[in-house]
Design a protein around this motif. Structure first.
Motif, PDB file in Angstrom:
ATOM      1  N   PRO A  44      13.299  -1.855 -22.000  1.00  0.00           N
ATOM      2  CA  PRO A  44      13.120  -0.398 -21.999  1.00  0.00           C
ATOM      3  C   PRO A  44      11.758   0.054 -21.489  1.00  0.00           C
ATOM      4  N   LYS A  45      10.764  -0.832 -21.482  1.00  0.00           N
ATOM      5  CA  LYS A  45       9.415  -0.424 -21.094  1.00  0.00           C
ATOM      6  C   LYS A  45       9.042  -0.744 -19.655  1.00  0.00           C
ATOM      7  N   MET A  46       9.658  -1.793 -19.024  1.00  0.00           N
ATOM      8  CA  MET A  46       9.202  -2.186 -17.694  1.00  0.00           C
ATOM      9  C   MET A  46      10.135  -3.192 -17.036  1.00  0.00           C
ATOM     10  N   VAL A  47       9.990  -3.324 -15.706  1.00  0.00           N
ATOM     11  CA  VAL A  47      10.659  -4.394 -14.968  1.00  0.00           C
ATOM     12  C   VAL A  47       9.956  -5.696 -15.338  1.00  0.00           C
ATOM     13  N   THR A  48      10.751  -6.711 -15.625  1.00  0.00           N
ATOM     14  CA  THR A  48      10.207  -7.976 -16.096  1.00  0.00           C
ATOM     15  C   THR A  48      10.436  -9.143 -15.144  1.00  0.00           C
ATOM     16  N   HIS A  49      11.445  -9.006 -14.270  1.00  0.00           N
ATOM     17  CA  HIS A  49      11.831 -10.154 -13.455  1.00  0.00           C
ATOM     18  C   HIS A  49      12.695  -9.696 -12.282  1.00  0.00           C
ATOM     19  N   VAL A  50      12.652 -10.471 -11.193  1.00  0.00           N
ATOM     20  CA  VAL A  50      13.538 -10.246 -10.048  1.00  0.00           C
ATOM     21  C   VAL A  50      14.152 -11.593  -9.686  1.00  0.00           C
ATOM     22  N   PRO A  79       0.833  -1.201   0.000  1.00  0.00           N
ATOM     23  CA  PRO A  79       0.000   0.000   0.000  1.00  0.00           C
ATOM     24  C   PRO A  79       0.870   1.254   0.000  1.00  0.00           C
ATOM     25  N   GLY A  80       0.428   2.274  -0.718  1.00  0.00           N
ATOM     26  CA  GLY A  80       1.142   3.544  -0.743  1.00  0.00           C
ATOM     27  C   GLY A  80       2.293   3.607  -1.716  1.00  0.00           C
ATOM     28  N   VAL A  81       2.569   2.515  -2.426  1.00  0.00           N
ATOM     29  CA  VAL A  81       3.644   2.501  -3.422  1.00  0.00           C
ATOM     30  C   VAL A  81       3.001   2.522  -4.801  1.00  0.00           C
ATOM     31  N   HIS A  82       3.446   3.446  -5.639  1.00  0.00           N
ATOM     32  CA  HIS A  82       2.910   3.555  -6.997  1.00  0.00           C
ATOM     33  C   HIS A  82       3.079   2.211  -7.703  1.00  0.00           C
ATOM     34  N   PRO A  83       2.024   1.657  -8.304  1.00  0.00           N
ATOM     35  CA  PRO A  83       2.077   0.297  -8.840  1.00  0.00           C
ATOM     36  C   PRO A  83       2.482   0.170 -10.305  1.00  0.00           C
ATOM     37  N   ASP A  84       3.455   0.927 -10.742  1.00  0.00           N
ATOM     38  CA  ASP A  84       3.936   0.745 -12.111  1.00  0.00           C
ATOM     39  C   ASP A  84       5.127  -0.205 -12.117  1.00  0.00           C
ATOM     40  N   ASN A  85       5.434  -0.734 -13.267  1.00  0.00           N
ATOM     41  CA  ASN A  85       6.560  -1.655 -13.415  1.00  0.00           C
ATOM     42  C   ASN A  85       7.838  -0.919 -13.793  1.00  0.00           C
ATOM     43  N   THR A  86       8.105   0.202 -13.129  1.00  0.00           N
ATOM     44  CA  THR A  86       9.362   0.914 -13.359  1.00  0.00           C
ATOM     45  C   THR A  86      10.371   0.471 -12.305  1.00  0.00           C
ATOM     46  N   PRO A  87      11.663   0.579 -12.587  1.00  0.00           N
ATOM     47  CA  PRO A  87      12.658   0.251 -11.556  1.00  0.00           C
ATOM     48  C   PRO A  87      12.462   1.080 -10.285  1.00  0.00           C
ATOM     49  N   GLU A  88      12.075   2.325 -10.415  1.00  0.00           N
ATOM     50  CA  GLU A  88      11.870   3.185  -9.245  1.00  0.00           C
ATOM     51  C   GLU A  88      10.722   2.681  -8.372  1.00  0.00           C
ATOM     52  N   ASP A  89       9.624   2.273  -9.006  1.00  0.00           N
ATOM     53  CA  ASP A  89       8.482   1.773  -8.241  1.00  0.00           C
ATOM     54  C   ASP A  89       8.790   0.422  -7.600  1.00  0.00           C
ATOM     55  N   TRP A  90       9.518  -0.435  -8.299  1.00  0.00           N
ATOM     56  CA  TRP A  90       9.915  -1.712  -7.709  1.00  0.00           C
ATOM     57  C   TRP A  90      10.873  -1.477  -6.554  1.00  0.00           C
TER      58      TRP A  90
END
Length: 108
Positions: free
Chosen positions: A54-60, A13-24
């Protein structure tokens, strides 16, 4: 891109839910992770590596106690790999960020 709305998917909760490195990175910080410089094995720490196109985080991937890496590949099962380059390519992209936290007794 917002993480899928599925019962087994959690997003803090409270974390922006995009698949960017910053959001992850922000999501992982809620679990005690901090950005670090590299994938070197360090006693007492567990590290993760974020892969992105280039578009999103895909894996951890998560570092194991012996320095190898563990990855969950969905319906293809879980794997262990010796190095992070093993998953780099068109599907997962490239490692873009490393994070670490103190290792817990229950960490694999």
């Amino acid at each position: 891109m917002v993480p899928p709305e599925e019962p087994n998917i959690y997003w803090p909760p409270g974390v922006h839910p995009d698949n960017t490195p910053e959001d992850w990175a922000a999501a992982l910080k809620t679990e005690g992770y901090q950005v670090c410089e590299d994938e070197r094995l360090e006693p007492g720490l567990v590290k993760v590596a974020l892969y992105a196109t280039p578009k999103m985080v895909t894996h951890v991937a998560r570092q194991l106690r012996d320095g190898r890496w563990a990855s969950k590949l969905g319906r293809f099962g879980d794997i262990e790999h010796d190095d992070l380059a093993a998953l780099e390519g068109p599907l997962f992209g490239h490692v873009c960020l490393f994070m670490q936290r103190p290792r817990r007794a229950d960490d694999p």
